[in-house]
Design a protein around this motif. Sequence first.
Motif, PDB file in Angstrom:
ATOM      1  N   GLU A 243       0.830  -1.207   0.000  1.00 51.58           N
ATOM      2  CA  GLU A 243       0.000   0.000   0.000  1.00 51.58           C
ATOM      3  C   GLU A 243       0.866   1.258   0.000  1.00 51.58           C
ATOM      4  OE1 GLU A 243      -3.328   0.144  -0.355  1.00 51.58           O
ATOM      5  OE2 GLU A 243      -3.172  -2.025  -0.678  1.00 51.58           O
ATOM      6  N   ALA A 244       1.986   1.214   0.716  1.00 50.09           N
ATOM      7  CA  ALA A 244       2.890   2.379   0.728  1.00 50.09           C
ATOM      8  C   ALA A 244       3.459   2.638  -0.663  1.00 50.09           C
ATOM      9  CB  ALA A 244       4.017   2.145   1.733  1.00 50.09           C
ATOM     10  N   ALA A 245       3.829   1.561  -1.357  1.00 46.91           N
ATOM     11  CA  ALA A 245       4.335   1.726  -2.723  1.00 46.91           C
ATOM     12  C   ALA A 245       3.242   2.261  -3.636  1.00 46.91           C
ATOM     13  CB  ALA A 245       4.877   0.396  -3.242  1.00 46.91           C
ATOM     14  N   LYS A 246       2.041   1.784  -3.443  1.00 42.31           N
ATOM     15  CA  LYS A 246       0.912   2.227  -4.267  1.00 42.31           C
ATOM     16  C   LYS A 246       0.708   3.741  -4.150  1.00 42.31           C
ATOM     17  CE  LYS A 246      -3.415   1.289  -3.114  1.00 42.31           C
ATOM     18  NZ  LYS A 246      -4.653   0.507  -2.853  1.00 42.31           N
ATOM     19  N   HIS A 247       1.019   4.274  -2.974  1.00 42.50           N
ATOM     20  CA  HIS A 247       0.834   5.708  -2.744  1.00 42.50           C
ATOM     21  C   HIS A 247       2.139   6.485  -2.931  1.00 42.50           C
ATOM     22  CE1 HIS A 247      -3.358   5.497  -1.490  1.00 42.50           C
ATOM     23  NE2 HIS A 247      -3.050   4.382  -0.859  1.00 42.50           N
ATOM     24  N   SER A 248       3.067   5.908  -3.719  1.00 44.97           N
ATOM     25  CA  SER A 248       4.276   6.607  -4.166  1.00 44.97           C
ATOM     26  C   SER A 248       5.218   6.999  -3.029  1.00 44.97           C
ATOM     27  CB  SER A 248       3.914   7.854  -4.992  1.00 44.97           C
ATOM     28  OG  SER A 248       3.177   7.491  -6.140  1.00 44.97           O
ATOM     29  N   LEU A 249       5.269   6.172  -1.985  1.00 47.68           N
ATOM     30  CA  LEU A 249       6.188   6.458  -0.893  1.00 47.68           C
ATOM     31  C   LEU A 249       7.610   6.017  -1.219  1.00 47.68           C
ATOM     32  CD1 LEU A 249       5.880   7.754   1.898  1.00 47.68           C
ATOM     33  CD2 LEU A 249       5.701   5.451   2.870  1.00 47.68           C
ATOM     34  N   GLY A 250       7.770   5.147  -2.208  1.00 46.35           N
ATOM     35  CA  GLY A 250       9.092   4.668  -2.588  1.00 46.35           C
ATOM     36  C   GLY A 250       8.989   3.346  -3.335  1.00 46.35           C
ATOM     37  N   ILE A 251      10.054   2.541  -3.235  1.00 47.30           N
ATOM     38  CA  ILE A 251      10.139   1.260  -3.940  1.00 47.30           C
ATOM     39  C   ILE A 251      10.036   0.137  -2.916  1.00 47.30           C
ATOM     40  CG2 ILE A 251      11.570  -0.182  -5.439  1.00 47.30           C
ATOM     41  CD1 ILE A 251      13.031   2.444  -6.256  1.00 47.30           C
ATOM     42  N   ALA A 252       9.173  -0.839  -3.178  1.00 47.51           N
ATOM     43  CA  ALA A 252       8.963  -1.959  -2.251  1.00 47.51           C
ATOM     44  C   ALA A 252       9.323  -3.277  -2.919  1.00 47.51           C
ATOM     45  CB  ALA A 252       7.507  -2.000  -1.779  1.00 47.51           C
ATOM     46  N   LEU A 253       9.594  -4.282  -2.090  1.00 48.39           N
ATOM     47  CA  LEU A 253       9.738  -5.649  -2.569  1.00 48.39           C
ATOM     48  C   LEU A 253       8.447  -6.394  -2.243  1.00 48.39           C
ATOM     49  CD1 LEU A 253      13.370  -6.531  -1.401  1.00 48.39           C
ATOM     50  CD2 LEU A 253      12.585  -6.328  -3.762  1.00 48.39           C
ATOM     51  N   VAL A 254       7.789  -6.954  -3.250  1.00 52.51           N
ATOM     52  CA  VAL A 254       6.542  -7.673  -3.014  1.00 52.51           C
ATOM     53  C   VAL A 254       6.590  -9.036  -3.693  1.00 52.51           C
ATOM     54  CG1 VAL A 254       5.260  -5.503  -2.898  1.00 52.51           C
ATOM     55  CG2 VAL A 254       5.294  -6.794  -5.029  1.00 52.51           C
ATOM     56  N   ASN A 255       5.639  -9.893  -3.305  1.00 57.96           N
ATOM     57  CA  ASN A 255       5.514 -11.228  -3.896  1.00 57.96           C
ATOM     58  C   ASN A 255       4.996 -11.145  -5.316  1.00 57.96           C
ATOM     59  OD1 ASN A 255       4.643 -11.137  -0.949  1.00 57.96           O
ATOM     60  ND2 ASN A 255       5.271 -13.260  -1.154  1.00 57.96           N
ATOM     61  N   ASP A 256       5.323 -12.174  -6.101  1.00 57.86           N
ATOM     62  CA  ASP A 256       4.778 -12.236  -7.450  1.00 57.86           C
ATOM     63  C   ASP A 256       3.258 -12.356  -7.441  1.00 57.86           C
ATOM     64  OD1 ASP A 256       5.051 -14.720  -6.300  1.00 57.86           O
ATOM     65  OD2 ASP A 256       6.193 -15.605  -7.945  1.00 57.86           O
ATOM     66  N   TYR A 257       2.688 -13.082  -6.464  1.00 60.77           N
ATOM     67  CA  TYR A 257       1.234 -13.261  -6.482  1.00 60.77           C
ATOM     68  C   TYR A 257       0.467 -11.987  -6.169  1.00 60.77           C
ATOM     69  CZ  TYR A 257       1.543 -13.922  -1.340  1.00 60.77           C
ATOM     70  OH  TYR A 257       1.776 -13.772  -0.002  1.00 60.77           O
ATOM     71  N   MET A 258       1.130 -10.988  -5.583  1.00 58.23           N
ATOM     72  CA  MET A 258       0.435  -9.753  -5.231  1.00 58.23           C
ATOM     73  C   MET A 258       0.189  -8.861  -6.440  1.00 58.23           C
ATOM     74  SD  MET A 258       2.368  -8.850  -1.644  1.00 58.23           S
ATOM     75  CE  MET A 258       1.225  -7.592  -1.079  1.00 58.23           C
ATOM     76  N   MET A 259       0.868  -9.126  -7.551  1.00 58.86           N
ATOM     77  CA  MET A 259       0.765  -8.243  -8.704  1.00 58.86           C
ATOM     78  C   MET A 259      -0.502  -8.474  -9.526  1.00 58.86           C
ATOM     79  SD  MET A 259       3.198  -6.147  -8.510  1.00 58.86           S
ATOM     80  CE  MET A 259       3.464  -5.416 -10.114  1.00 58.86           C
ATOM     81  N   ASN A 260      -1.033  -9.692  -9.509  1.00 63.25           N
ATOM     82  CA  ASN A 260      -2.337  -9.961 -10.116  1.00 63.25           C
ATOM     83  C   ASN A 260      -2.405  -9.566 -11.589  1.00 63.25           C
ATOM     84  OD1 ASN A 260      -4.965 -10.933  -9.965  1.00 63.25           O
ATOM     85  ND2 ASN A 260      -5.826  -8.926  -9.509  1.00 63.25           N
TER      86      ASN A 260
END
Length: 313
Positions: A243-260
């Motif tokens: 959610e922080a990345a979604k709101h342009s707070l910076g760059i995050a590491l997320v799972n492949d399944y979260m990208m949908n």
Amino acid sequence: MNMTPLKSLPVFETVARLNSFSLAANELNVSQSAVSHQIRILENYLGESLFHRQGRNLELTKEGKQYLDAISSSLLQINEATNRLKGVQKTHIRLAVYSSFAVYWLIPRLPELKRLHPSLELSIEMSHHSPDLSDRTADFFITVEKEKRGFLFESLYQEELFPVCSHQYFETIKNKLNITSTQELSDKLKTTPSLLAQFPLITSYSIYDSHTEDWRRWFANLKQPLPSTIQFHRFSHLMLAYEAAKHSLGIALVNDYMMNEKYEETPLTRLPCRAFKTGDNFHLAYKESRKNEDAIRHLKQWLKEEANSLPRF
């Protein structure tokens, strides 16, 4: 032969599941005193207390938990055998799944499951950590656990993490690095991944039980030390990092399944650099005694087919 008081067993299971004598009485359509009587009969027969009773609070004892785990599968088998003989198939199933997997991957796909299996009723039990593999928790599990007596496990996929940011922040990165194309950015990050250290990085605690460990491993995978100049935004859970990345707070590491990507609805874009494997392998898990149930078979097949469609980077 001194037979186990079989009439007491479903009463015990209901009280343990609902954690309440009164709720169990309502479900079984008997009086609360009748429920208490059956539990007393069972405890006297076993010579063990099955519940701690402190005022209105009710909790299984250690012996009660062990006994419930031992008899739950047998009660389920009896119920399933009865339903099969009557021509009634179980359509309701409880699925225990990690919270981020449920929110970002599973729920967007549920309409398709409903279309393929309209009679299947699915209840989602969400967990931040590995769920307890027990009938008390759920009928079917997605877990990183891979062995427990009486359970079957089937590999679902290997988890990967990769850097993402919002579409707006992606343009900010290109502008700051004086880059005009995604290909040019890809070329620069391949040779100099430390360029990411110029931007705030979003780290989450939940995967490795430590902030910044996710990024340290990402850089180590590229044979690079973690730059000391990084500004970190710290969050307890991967969902908050997303959610922080979604709101342009910076760059995050997320799972492949979260990208949908299947539905092209993600508000994030993947940076053109390498992913790395976390070491967690996700498995489907269910009781071996229930492997032939239609609901279990249908859910297992659908989950594996959907997992096979995950984009691999």
